[in-house]
Design a protein around this motif. Structure first.
Motif, PDB file in Angstrom:
ATOM      1  N   UNK A  26      42.031  39.630  46.357  1.00 26.09           N
ATOM      2  CA  UNK A  26      41.806  38.212  46.570  1.00 26.09           C
ATOM      3  C   UNK A  26      40.985  37.746  45.367  1.00 26.09           C
ATOM      4  N   UNK A  27      41.470  36.713  44.677  1.00 25.42           N
ATOM      5  CA  UNK A  27      40.799  36.263  43.460  1.00 25.42           C
ATOM      6  C   UNK A  27      40.426  34.798  43.612  1.00 25.42           C
ATOM      7  N   UNK A  86      41.293  29.960  45.907  1.00 28.40           N
ATOM      8  CA  UNK A  86      41.448  31.361  46.272  1.00 28.40           C
ATOM      9  C   UNK A  86      42.934  31.703  46.354  1.00 28.40           C
ATOM     10  N   UNK A  87      43.307  32.825  45.723  1.00 26.80           N
ATOM     11  CA  UNK A  87      44.695  33.282  45.782  1.00 26.80           C
ATOM     12  C   UNK A  87      44.698  34.757  46.180  1.00 26.80           C
ATOM     13  N   UNK A  88      45.858  35.228  46.642  1.00 30.51           N
ATOM     14  CA  UNK A  88      46.035  36.658  46.893  1.00 30.51           C
ATOM     15  C   UNK A  88      47.099  37.149  45.936  1.00 30.51           C
ATOM     16  N   UNK A  89      46.840  38.319  45.316  1.00 27.29           N
ATOM     17  CA  UNK A  89      47.845  38.880  44.409  1.00 27.29           C
ATOM     18  C   UNK A  89      47.909  40.395  44.547  1.00 27.29           C
ATOM     19  N   UNK A 145      36.068  38.142  43.473  1.00 27.28           N
ATOM     20  CA  UNK A 145      37.253  38.866  43.917  1.00 27.28           C
ATOM     21  C   UNK A 145      36.896  40.093  44.714  1.00 27.28           C
ATOM     22  N   UNK A 146      37.872  40.562  45.522  1.00 28.58           N
ATOM     23  CA  UNK A 146      37.681  41.814  46.267  1.00 28.58           C
ATOM     24  C   UNK A 146      39.063  42.329  46.672  1.00 28.58           C
TER      25      UNK A 146
END
Length: 875
Positions: free
Chosen positions: A231-232, A253-256, A421-422
């Motif tokens: 998650x960034x 926030x995005x997920x990649x 991020x994490x």
RNA sequence: GCCCGAGUGGCGGAAUUGGUAGACGCAGCGGACUCAAAAUCCGCCGCCCUUAAAAGCGUGUCGGUUCGACUCCGACCUCGGGCACCA
């Protein structure tokens, strides 16, 4: 015994026999192994169709076979009685859904009885009965208490003319089915079940279902779609912060799953429903129009995935978390609000969708990963699948020269250090929205109070009974217009309140009905102790179309019941058989400028035209014949007009013929093509079996069989009979290939017909062979076998008979035929003693005259001997 | 678009663990029975070349692995199921 076979009389007698003896009503019996055989219950649409006949015959064959093997077999039946078709029927003919549904159930139950299924009818249930659905409500309240059920907004199809929510099925080419108005999306409050909480377990537990078809497990695994990623957060630039007026939001926030490509981000994209899109649209009319355009159209994933990728800049920016570069934020129609964060980082160089979008919008493409083999150093102008592969990082500042795992680790660490991020696991699976703005379903047991908010209905007020006298008219849910239903008092404060008028998705009803069959009369609780004996289901049978939704929801619901202590198992269905569809030919006629009409294959006559090609004709009502077009094979359905009515089939040929044909025509997992000639072939075989028994019985009772004093041909027939016993047990019990089991019995009957031997021993062998044929076929055609079993002089009823062990002595073979190949091609056969060793077989093969011709004088390089089967000589 | 399947004679299908391709049934053709028809019984029935036998070819297409491939691997074509409100 009658000389000729009378299906109607035979079937009536057998069914009366079973009914009088209550043969299929079962009780818990800890001394015997249980076998719970379940077919998916039908929606009571009006009449049975061939798909039902196929489904329930498969179940019945398995149930009767296991019974013969000594199991205590439970085979129940019920009705998936809530649903849309009852409302559609009400709209067109004004009959209340309750009455329509119950009439259909009565008719279809009679049809099922006529087919002779070994069903314990004392356990019958219908999901529209309050005694059943009250437990949907009860469990829903328990879920509400535990936060598994919760309320939030969701998107639905909205018909602006009828002012009603439409099912996906009711949206045709983006328009309402009745009004033709373009469908809009609308957000409304709904109840959701937190199935994603169980996502990890539902995925892992698939490994514990070895007797489910591999493809169903794969489909479920893909549906759950677990992906490990990152998650960034991209911190807002000043412009975005100002537009959002939300000081608490640190950034986009995005997920990649590809954080290794973070340095290749050239833009960010959000869904049309994303808060940033809403905020930006306030000051930009063009963007507002675009967001509005995205709201039109259906909510179906297939539509969203195939639509043209469109987008528009918000004019706002967010900063790259490591470089600080300002990145433009776009609104894009291919970003789904329901998945991840409703926002994505755009990496055109390494994601196909981003590449397509960037190319169209003129956005930069920045290569940050190259393959280890050096096959390219820069992403080109045309997309190649290899661009999305893992590789080595370049153009990524201090993170260059890393492989995928290394890059993910180091970049994630850098993001974590900055609090941007994490690592995270993301599921494709979404929570299950169960609210339906419809009448004919299970009421959701909550009350909306102006003072107390949403209040659960207290347990002692359950069930919330659905009134059965309402008639939907297509303009929304009649419950919402029925004061008698919705006016109520708040259980908390006693003030005037409004009852929830949404009902539950019918998948809720079907998520646990199989558990209730164990204790259909339990009044005080959802389930009782009998469940521990019968459940889980040993064999579940149903259409492949249910591979994902129904089966996944059932697996979820069972786990919720387990966590509440209601049941002690996690997986409801130990073995699963997914049956194929029933197909028939499709014939149509379309007059110029007119509407296409379909004709039932039964009306169509085929003849050869002048040029030899087939011409298809139907008799026209007014004059002569009408030439129709053969469109090929299609699923039997009302819309293609190609259904075959099981009722007329049973009336004409009998239930056994219908059952035999559907089991013989193809293996259960494959599609089944309807064939009138095939049905006649099945009827012919039953008559042949009847005639063989009649002829045999007419010659009087044979003396007892003396296995040790048989001639060669007598031994041969006896071996065929016992081999049939072995093969049929394996085909039905293990392989579920009923077509080959039936073929084996046909071969046995052919052998009996060839066995022209009137001696005492010959008649004794024939008697045994016929008994075996009748026994082996009885799971498929139980009525005629019931009659023939009696005719063969048995004192016991066939339904109580055990499956016999094949006689090892009868199966023994003295010699074997071995196939001989030269260079892999069949060139000869040799007969060798059954005990012959490899050297003997090899010598016999090399000595064969045919083989020697092909060997000529070439040196033998290698000889492969497959014991009992073949020899391959390589020269 | 994404996920999952399936493709074998004129037709439905069989070949179960890589080992005889086409079991069983349908349709067709020939014969028996019949005044005749239906029903029933017997025989033939992948393609090609043949009087016949033998050879050759053959499991959607192309390529590969293997002594041997319908079966395993790669690419492609066609048809079907699912895509979250049909059930």
């Amino acid at each position: 015994m009658q000389a000729s076979y009378d299906a109607a009389a035979v079937e009536r007698a057998a069914q009366e026999f079973w009914a009088a003896r209550r043969s299929f009503e079962v009780r818990e019996d800890p001394a015997r192994p249980k076998y719970y055989c379940l077919s998916m219950f039908p929606y009571p649409s009006g009449r049975l169709h061939m798909g039902h006949v196929r489904n329930y015959t498969i179940g019945d064959v398995l149930a009767r076979f296991r019974r013969m093997q000594g199991y205590n077999v439970l085979q129940p039946m019920g009705w998936d009685a809530f649903g849309l078709p009852a409302e559609n029927a009400a709209i067109s003919n004004g009959v209340p859904p309750a009455r329509w549904t119950r009439q259909n159930i009565d008719y279809m139950r009679a049809q099922m009885r006529a087919l002779g299924f070994a069903i314990d009818w004392s356990r019958e249930l219908a999901t529209c009965d309050a005694s059943y659905y009250r437990w949907n409500q009860w469990l829903f309240l328990r879920m509400l208490e535990r936060g598994i059920a919760y309320r939030r907004t969701g998107v639905v199809n909205w018909d602006p003319v009828d002012q009603t929510v439409l099912a996906n099925e009711q949206v045709i080419d983006g328009r309402g089915w009745r009004t033709g108005a373009p469908v809009e999306k609308r957000e409304i409050p709904m109840y959701y079940l937190n199935i994603t909480r169980y996502g990890e377990e539902l995925l892992r537990a698939l490994d514990g279902l070895p007797e489910w078809p591999e493809r169903v497990r794969v489909m479920q695994a893909n549906w759950i779609g677990r992906s490990e990623g990152c998650e960034v957060t991209f911190p807002w630039s000043a412009d975005a912060r100002a537009a959002l007026c939300d000081a608490a939001s640190p950034g986009l926030r995005v997920f990649t799953t590809r954080v290794d490509t973070l340095f290749g981000v050239t833009f960010l994209a959000v869904a049309a429903e994303h808060p940033l899109a809403t905020a930006a649209a306030r000051t930009r009319p063009a963007l507002a129009d675009f967001v509005e355009a995205c709201r039109r159209g259906s909510v179906m994933e297939a539509d969203l995935a195939t639509q043209e990728k469109k987008g528009m800049p918000t004019g706002l920016h967010a900063q790259h978390p490591l470089t600080g570069e300002a990145l433009p934020v776009w609104v894009a129609n291919y970003v789904l609000m329901g998945y991840g964060e409703g926002a994505v980082m755009g990496v055109p160089a390494h994601d196909e969708r981003d590449f397509e979008f960037a190319t169209r919008q003129g956005l930069a493409v920045r290569t940050v990963v190259v393959p280890a083999d050096g096959s390219y150093h820069e992403v080109g102008a045309a997309w190649q699948p290899a661009y999305a592969d893992h590789g080595m990082t370049v153009n990524s500042g201090e993170f260059c020269g890393l492989d995928f795992d290394g890059a993910v680790e180091r970049i994630t660490a850098a993001l974590e250090e900055r609090g941007l991020g994490r690592r995270r696991v993301q599921f494709r699976l979404r929570d299950w929205g169960i609210s339906r703005q419809r009448y004919w379903g299970c009421p959701i047991p909550v009350i909306h109070c102006p003072a107390c908010g949403t209040v659960p209905v207290p347990d002692e007020q359950l069930p919330v009974v659905l009134p059965e006298d309402l008639v939907p008219d297509g303009s929304g849910n009649p419950l919402a217009k029925s004061a008698a239903f919705y006016v109520c008092t708040c259980p908390k404060c006693g003030g005037a309140a409004r009852r929830e008028t949404d009902t539950m998705d019918t998948f809720v009803d079907s998520s646990w009905y199989y558990t209730r069959y164990a204790c259909p009369d339990a009044r005080a609780a959802m389930v009782d102790a009998r469940v521990a004996y019968w459940l889980p289901v040993d064999q579940y049978i149903g259409g492949i179309e249910h591979a994902i939704l129904h089966l996944l929801y059932s697996r979820f619901w069972t786990r919720v019941m387990r966590d509440l202590g209601e049941v002690s198992f996690s997986e409801p269905f130990t073995r699963l058989l997914t049956q194929g569809m029933v197909l028939n030919h499709v014939y149509s006629y379309q007059p110029e400028g007119g509407r296409k009409r379909y004709f039932n294959p039964a009306e169509v006559r085929t003849r050869r035209g002048a040029d030899g090609t087939a011409v298809y004709e139907v008799a026209a009502a007014d004059r002569g014949t009408l030439q129709v077009v053969h469109e090929g094979l299609g699923k039997m359905s009302k819309s293609s007009g190609n259904g075959v009515d099981p009722q007329s089939l049973v009336e004409r040929y009998g239930a056994d013929t219908a059952r035999l044909f559907t089991m013989f025509a193809s293996p259960p997992e494959q599609t089944l093509e309807w064939s009138d000639e095939g049905v006649q072939g099945a009827a012919r075989f039953i008559r042949r079996l009847w005639a063989a028994v009649y002829e045999h019985v007419g010659a009087g009772a044979p003396p007892p069989l003396q296995p040790s004093a048989l001639t060669g041909p007598q031994r041969e027939l006896r071996r065929t009979a016992h081999q049939t016993l072995v093969k049929v047990a394996d085909d039905i019990g293990r392989r579920h290939n009923f077509n080959t089991a039936i073929a084996a019995v046909m071969e046995l009957l052919n052998a009996v017909a060839r066995h022209d031997d009137g001696s005492d021993a010959g008649r004794a062998v024939r008697h045994e062979a016929l008994r075996i044929a009748v026994l082996a076929l009885s799971p498929v055609t139980p009525h005629v076998c019931h009659a023939l079993w009696q005719a063969l002089g048995s004192q016991t009823a066939l339904v109580d008979e055990r499956w016999p062990q094949a006689d090892a002595e009868a199966l023994r073979q003295d010699s074997l035929d071995i196939v001989v190949q030269v260079n892999g091609k069949l060139r000869g056969r040799v007969t060798v003693p059954a005990q012959a060793d490899e050297a003997t077989v090899r010598a016999a093969a090399l000595a064969d005259e045919q083989v020697r011709r092909f060997l000529a004088d070439k040196p033998v390089r290698r000889v492969i001997v497959v014991p009992g089967k073949l020899v391959n000589v390589v020269v």
